[in-house]
Design a protein around this motif. Structure first.
Motif, mmCIF file in Angstrom:
data_model
loop_
_atom_site.group_PDB
_atom_site.id
_atom_site.type_symbol
_atom_site.label_atom_id
_atom_site.label_comp_id
_atom_site.label_asym_id
_atom_site.label_seq_id
_atom_site.Cartn_x
_atom_site.Cartn_y
_atom_site.Cartn_z
ATOM 1 N N ALA A 139 1.500 -5.584 -44.021
ATOM 2 C CA ALA A 139 2.431 -5.944 -43.372
ATOM 3 C C ALA A 139 2.614 -5.065 -42.394
ATOM 4 N N ASN A 140 3.021 -5.366 -40.973
ATOM 5 C CA ASN A 140 3.133 -4.388 -39.957
ATOM 6 C C ASN A 140 4.464 -4.723 -39.124
ATOM 7 N N LEU A 141 5.303 -3.935 -39.002
ATOM 8 C CA LEU A 141 6.617 -4.005 -38.177
ATOM 9 C C LEU A 141 6.381 -3.439 -36.823
ATOM 10 N N ASN A 142 6.690 -4.197 -35.779
ATOM 11 C CA ASN A 142 6.610 -3.481 -34.524
ATOM 12 C C ASN A 142 7.930 -3.710 -33.617
ATOM 13 N N TYR A 143 8.471 -2.588 -33.110
ATOM 14 C CA TYR A 143 9.786 -2.706 -32.277
ATOM 15 C C TYR A 143 9.489 -2.354 -30.857
ATOM 16 N N ARG A 144 10.225 -3.063 -29.890
ATOM 17 C CA ARG A 144 9.726 -2.969 -28.525
ATOM 18 C C ARG A 144 10.995 -2.493 -27.805
ATOM 19 N N ALA A 145 11.244 -1.692 -26.879
ATOM 20 C CA ALA A 145 12.602 -1.557 -26.305
ATOM 21 C C ALA A 145 12.144 -0.954 -24.625
ATOM 22 N N SER A 146 13.293 -0.551 -24.003
ATOM 23 C CA SER A 146 13.039 0.085 -22.453
ATOM 24 C C SER A 146 12.017 -0.935 -21.881
ATOM 25 N N HIS A 147 12.091 -2.291 -21.673
ATOM 26 C CA HIS A 147 11.302 -3.268 -21.068
ATOM 27 C C HIS A 147 11.964 -3.807 -20.043
ATOM 28 N N TYR A 148 11.211 -3.747 -18.593
ATOM 29 C CA TYR A 148 11.919 -4.145 -17.673
ATOM 30 C C TYR A 148 11.247 -5.458 -16.947
ATOM 31 N N GLY B 10 12.090 6.278 -8.239
ATOM 32 C CA GLY B 10 13.078 6.164 -9.626
ATOM 33 C C GLY B 10 12.806 4.736 -10.039
ATOM 34 N N VAL B 11 12.390 3.724 -9.472
ATOM 35 C CA VAL B 11 12.377 2.458 -9.821
ATOM 36 C C VAL B 11 11.580 2.523 -11.093
ATOM 37 N N LYS B 12 11.966 1.625 -12.166
ATOM 38 C CA LYS B 12 11.175 1.581 -13.403
ATOM 39 C C LYS B 12 10.052 0.773 -13.223
ATOM 40 N N VAL B 13 8.822 1.195 -13.724
ATOM 41 C CA VAL B 13 7.783 0.319 -13.987
ATOM 42 C C VAL B 13 8.050 -0.701 -14.848
ATOM 43 N N SER B 14 7.600 -2.124 -14.548
ATOM 44 C CA SER B 14 7.985 -3.112 -15.393
ATOM 45 C C SER B 14 6.584 -3.705 -16.153
ATOM 46 N N ARG B 15 6.969 -4.824 -16.959
ATOM 47 C CA ARG B 15 6.049 -5.779 -17.599
ATOM 48 C C ARG B 15 5.568 -5.092 -18.960
ATOM 49 N N ARG C 22 0.934 -1.286 -0.150
ATOM 50 C CA ARG C 22 -0.145 0.118 0.107
ATOM 51 C C ARG C 22 0.950 1.325 -0.056
ATOM 52 N N GLY C 23 0.266 2.320 -0.563
ATOM 53 C CA GLY C 23 1.041 3.456 -0.481
ATOM 54 C C GLY C 23 1.872 3.726 -1.763
ATOM 55 N N ILE C 24 1.514 2.910 -2.770
ATOM 56 C CA ILE C 24 2.412 2.938 -4.069
ATOM 57 C C ILE C 24 1.998 4.232 -4.854
ATOM 58 N N ARG C 25 2.997 4.742 -5.583
ATOM 59 C CA ARG C 25 2.781 5.744 -6.151
ATOM 60 C C ARG C 25 3.307 5.681 -7.631
ATOM 61 N N GLN C 26 2.623 5.758 -8.702
ATOM 62 C CA GLN C 26 3.325 5.616 -10.074
ATOM 63 C C GLN C 26 3.080 6.808 -10.709
ATOM 64 N N PHE C 27 4.165 7.114 -11.514
ATOM 65 C CA PHE C 27 4.271 8.446 -12.391
ATOM 66 C C PHE C 27 4.647 8.073 -13.892
ATOM 67 N N HIS C 28 3.652 8.243 -14.635
ATOM 68 C CA HIS C 28 3.797 7.929 -15.978
ATOM 69 C C HIS C 28 3.567 9.145 -16.754
ATOM 70 N N SER C 29 4.587 9.456 -17.961
ATOM 71 C CA SER C 29 4.729 10.693 -18.755
ATOM 72 C C SER C 29 5.276 10.032 -20.114
ATOM 73 N N GLY D 297 7.982 6.707 -23.233
ATOM 74 C CA GLY D 297 7.458 7.048 -22.036
ATOM 75 C C GLY D 297 8.535 6.882 -20.866
ATOM 76 N N SER D 298 8.137 7.665 -19.889
ATOM 77 C CA SER D 298 9.121 7.329 -18.588
ATOM 78 C C SER D 298 7.909 6.847 -17.627
ATOM 79 N N TRP D 299 7.996 5.905 -17.218
ATOM 80 C CA TRP D 299 7.310 5.289 -16.200
ATOM 81 C C TRP D 299 7.867 4.786 -14.957
ATOM 82 N N ILE D 300 7.683 5.282 -13.890
ATOM 83 C CA ILE D 300 8.654 5.151 -12.749
ATOM 84 C C ILE D 300 7.769 5.152 -11.481
ATOM 85 N N PHE D 301 8.233 4.385 -10.431
ATOM 86 C CA PHE D 301 7.566 4.724 -8.985
ATOM 87 C C PHE D 301 8.118 5.746 -8.315
#
Length: 871
Positions: free
Chosen positions: A785-794, A758-763, A697-704, A727-731
């Motif tokens: 056809a579609n090409l999708n690229y994924r990065a900054s994944h924790y 500052g811990v990165k939000v995962s998944r 409890r008391g978790i705070r997430q900040f997504h921009s 994005g920058s998604w952190i606790f």
């Protein structure tokens, strides 16, 4: 004389050049709403114009009768005939449909309760996937989430079992994305989750999917922290006809579908029906077999121009083997590895099998009260039956060596394949299994049965040409029953000491979706836990919007009260006798406020800004210290979660190009989560594990972040589309973790002041981009056809159990390409359509997601092909 003749010819040419004016309004035939910047051309000439912000056009034409051609990116060009009368022709409303839309002429009902972005002038960050793309790409062995893969800030974790995918928007998971089905909320009332396996047939009856990221246009007080996904199902169709389709795919997947529509009778009645069946040896990984059906039946009735009714019932009973999260080294050595399944005399079986049947029905009523007022209401009900199987007894730890064959890598038996013969051999020496001593092995099912009734109603009134208002209500009544029952004793005489009364249970129940409707354990045959919960929700909402041709502003507000109450049937009194106890009723008040403003420049450019504040009630699972075993409320009481969100954007729209840029900030504070865990006092001792319930409890997430997407019709035969989102998604701040014994509900430990800063939000990947195309090769043949690229994944980082600094590991970036081909044969008034898809064309295999217990791999290359006959 020659001069007079020349004068008459010149006069005639002028008259031919400008005979009169054709006017009309261009709209979206599927979702409604005007289509600004559509191109309108007089056939056979270069004489043309574009529609204004409200879809209106006026075109000077050169002849008394002829044709005009109307085109818009992503839509089929429409040719309309005209004949001038008194020098003009008003063609009225002209609806355009998506290219080759196979579900055209659909009667859309419940338009007042289906919150589509088109219903509001002030824009939101939105992507719409129409019927054509759904029918082409969401076929057979992929879920409906496949259609959302190329949406900015969206991530689909395919995982390995049929229907087990997960959807993330702007870093928020399924439980924080509101999903609506024809205006009906379908997120689980207890924890907000979405089980896509329950909706495995929805792609066959979906007319459109609209993904509204962030605040969205929904007027309901729903849990749309990350966004809102509206799935619009077709109703009883106006046009008589139907289709039959057969589809085949990798690993012996097959699916047959048939549908028929009667069309509208003279008395205003229409009927539609769809049935299908599918089965597969596996999805991709071993042991991920599946089988299911889908049914859809709709009745429409329009007695007059003021009333329109539609009733539908649909369901998708299914079962499928699951690949529970695996050790990283195991799946890196063999990505298709799955330790939970085996063959027996009945065929393939899995220790982990999901089975469920969730019939859903709703009744829509649209009432045109007057020229400026209309009312839309949907009454709905669903009855879920089924659950998921798993081990109980000696193998409740993930890798009991007694029941498994050798590890394929030769590193010992811990992660070897389950061996049915070893299970029977082990149980034969026991007789009656004893849970207290953890002797014996059984397969149990965790059952989740529920009844859910609800109503959403919306009154729309147009006060003036510029001012409109919506007012409505949202009522939800939910009862869920949760318990465990025995599926297979594997040779044991019975299962003892898994109830408060110590009784031995001998009855078993099939893990089958049809049997689950009525054949489940009564209270005397339930094991481990047995409880019910009642959740009642009443909400009201309102919206005001003022708009002109260039400017719009809106305000929304919603307030709701939600009550929670638990009944535990595995309680004991002072003498140790089993009893039933009911908790106190907890009531929580929640609300949200949203507002926005937009400005349109020269019809093609628009800018907007939206802001919102949510006070959201906690999920029921966070109200009690352990919802499975205790009526005790968390102390101190769990408060509402607070969400503040702001977004702004720029949209550009012309006849050939559509582009959007959006930026957002979401601050989610006072969040509470609940999950299961495990403490193993001595890894060398089999069966001494303590299973825990972990409350944070008391978790705070900040997504921009920011998002860019575009679609460009470069020529009549080639359309490009693409997106870029980062994005920058952190606790932020600190939180508290309390761990409770899962069996007794007793507090084991509590750690406060855990630093998450500052811990990165995962998944979900925080950077995504993609590019796609659709090309018309020759008449009837197109490729895409579609090409999708994924990065900054924790990796998963929600398991904060101490104040030690923690830096999550970053997963390897990856890309995937999906491709498809469509060929249409004209058979007179009927059509035969061939569609082929290949997903993950270049066979990328790697870790795509993590959870508390292990790792998931992205499926390798899969494919399907279908033949559809439309009549």
């Amino acid at each position: 004389m020659k001069q007079l003749l020349l004068f008459v010819m010149l006069l005639g040419s002028v008259a031919t050049f400008a005979q009169g004016t054709v006017s009309g309004t261009v709209t979206d035939a599927d979702l409604g709403g005007p289509m600004p910047s559509a191109t309108v051309i007089e056939a056979g000439t270069s004489n043309g114009t574009v529609t204004d912000f409200d879809g209106n056009f006026s075109l000077s034409v050169s002849s008394n009768s002829g044709e005009i051609e109307i085109s818009y990116i992503g839509y089929a060009t429409k040719t309309v005939s005209y004949t001038l009368s008194g020098g003009s022709a008003d063609l009225g409303s002209i609806g355009l449909t998506a290219d080759a839309n196979t579900l055209s002429e659909v009667v859309i009902v419940g338009t007042g309760v289906i919150d589509l972005a088109e219903d509001r002038k002030t824009p939101v960050a939105v992507s719409t996937i129409r019927a054509q793309e759904i029918q082409e790409k969401v076929a057979g062995n992929v879920e409906i989430t496949q259609a959302l893969k190329s949406t900015p800030s969206a991530y689909v974790s395919g995982q390995s079992g049929f229907g087990d995918s997960q959807l993330f928007l702007r870093g928020f998971d399924n439980s924080n994305i509101a999903v609506l089905l024809n205006g009906q909320p379908i997120n689980a009332m207890e924890d907000g989750r979405i089980f896509w396996s329950n909706w495995s047939g929805i792609a066959d009856v979906a007319n459109a999917i609209q993904v509204q990221r962030g605040l969205g246009s929904s007027k309901l007080a729903i849990s749309s922290v990350g966004g809102t996904t509206n799935i619009v199902m077709k109703a009883a169709e106006q046009k008589e006809g139907g289709f039959a389709r057969f589809l085949g795919a990798n690993d012996s997947y097959m699916k047959g579908t048939a549908a028929y529509n009667t069309g509208v009778s003279d008395s205003g009645w229409a009927f539609s029906v769809l049935l299908d069946y599918w089965q597969a040896h596996r999805k991709w990984s071993r042991g991920t077999y599946g089988e299911g059906q889908n049914y859809f039946f709709a009745v429409g009735y329009k007695p007059n121009d003021n009333h329109n009714f539609n009733f539908l019932i649909t369901g998708a009973p299914q079962l499928h083997g699951q690949k529970w999260s695996q050790p990283r080294d195991r799946i890196e050595a063999d990505p298709k590895w799955n330790q939970h399944w085996w063959y027996d005399e009945d065929g393939i079986t899995s220790e982990r099998q999901n089975y469920y049947h969730k019939p859903v029905m709703n009744l829509n009523w649209d009432w045109n009260i007057g020229e400026k007022t209309d009312l839309s209401t949907v009454l709905y009900a669903s009855f879920g039956r089924g659950g998921g199987t798993g081990p109980r007894g000696i193998s409740t730890s993930r890798g009991s060596s007694i029941l498994r064959g050798p590890d394929p890598d030769g590193d010992g038996p811990l992660f070897g394949q389950l061996d049915r013969d070893l299970i029977f051999e082990y149980n034969a020496g026991i007789g009656t299994g004893d849970n207290a001593e953890r002797e014996g092995y059984i397969r149990r099912a965790s059952v989740n049965n529920h009844q859910w009734y609800g109503m959403v109603t919306n009154l729309n009134h147009q006060f003036t040409e510029n001012l409109s208002a919506n007012f409505g209500g949202d009522i939800r009544l939910y009862t869920g029953d949760h318990f465990r029952q025995i599926v297979d004793l594997y040779g044991l005489n019975g299962w003892a000491n898994d109830r408060p009364d110590g009784a031995t249970v001998t009855n078993t129940f099939d893990a089958d979706p049809w049997a689950a409707l009525s054949n489940f354990a009564d209270e005397g045959d339930r094991i481990d836990y047995d409880y019910s919960e009642d959740i009642n929700y009443i909400g009201g909402f309102g919206q005001l919007e003022y708009s002109t041709d260039d400017f719009s502003v809106f305000f929304q507000g919603a307030v709701s009260t939600q009550s929670y109450q638990r009944e535990g049937r595995f309680e004991t009194d002072a003498n140790g006798n089993q009893t039933t106890e009911t908790s106190d009723q907890v009531n929580k008040l929640g609300y949200n406020l949203k507002g926005g403003v937009s400005y349109t420049i020269e019809g093609e450019h628009s800018i907007f800004f939206n802001g919102g504040y949510y006070s959201r009630q906690p999920f029921l699972d966070n109200i009690f210290t352990n919802v499975r075993t205790s009526n005790d409320l968390v102390n101190p009481e769990v408060d509402n979660e607070i969400i503040r969100s702001f977004e702004g954007g720029y949209h550009f729209q012309s006849s050939n190009i559509r582009a959007s840029f959006n930026a957002y900030v979401t601050d989610w504070a006072n969040r509470t989560t609940v999950s299961t865990g495990e403490i193993d006092p001595d890894p060398k001792v089999e069966g001494d594990e303590i299973f825990t319930n972990r409350l944070q409890r008391g978790i705070r997430q900040f997504h921009s972040g920011a998002e860019l997407d575009f679609s460009w019709r470069t020529t009549d035969w080639l359309t490009l589309n693409g997106y870029l989102s980062g994005g920058s998604w952190i606790f932020k701040g600190k939180s508290t973790v309390a761990e409770y014994n899962d069996d007794t509900g007793e507090l084991i430990s509590e750690v406060a002041g855990i630093d998450r800063q500052g811990v990165k939000v995962s998944r979900a990947p925080q950077f995504t981009t993609g590019l796609g195309f659709r090309a018309k090769v020759v008449k009837g043949l197109s490729v895409d056809a579609n090409l999708n690229y994924r990065a900054s994944h924790y990796e998963f980082t929600d398991e904060f159990t101490s104040a030690v600094d923690y830096t999550p590991a970053e997963l390897k970036p990856y890309s995937q390409t999906d491709a498809g081909l469509t060929y249409k044969f004209d058979l007179g008034s009927n059509k035969l359509t061939l569609r082929a898809n290949m997903y993950n064309v270049f066979d990328y295999i790697g870790i795509s997601n993590t959870d508390r217990f292990g790792f998931f791999t992205e499926n390798g290359r899969t494919y399907n092909a279908s033949l559809r006959y439309t009549f």
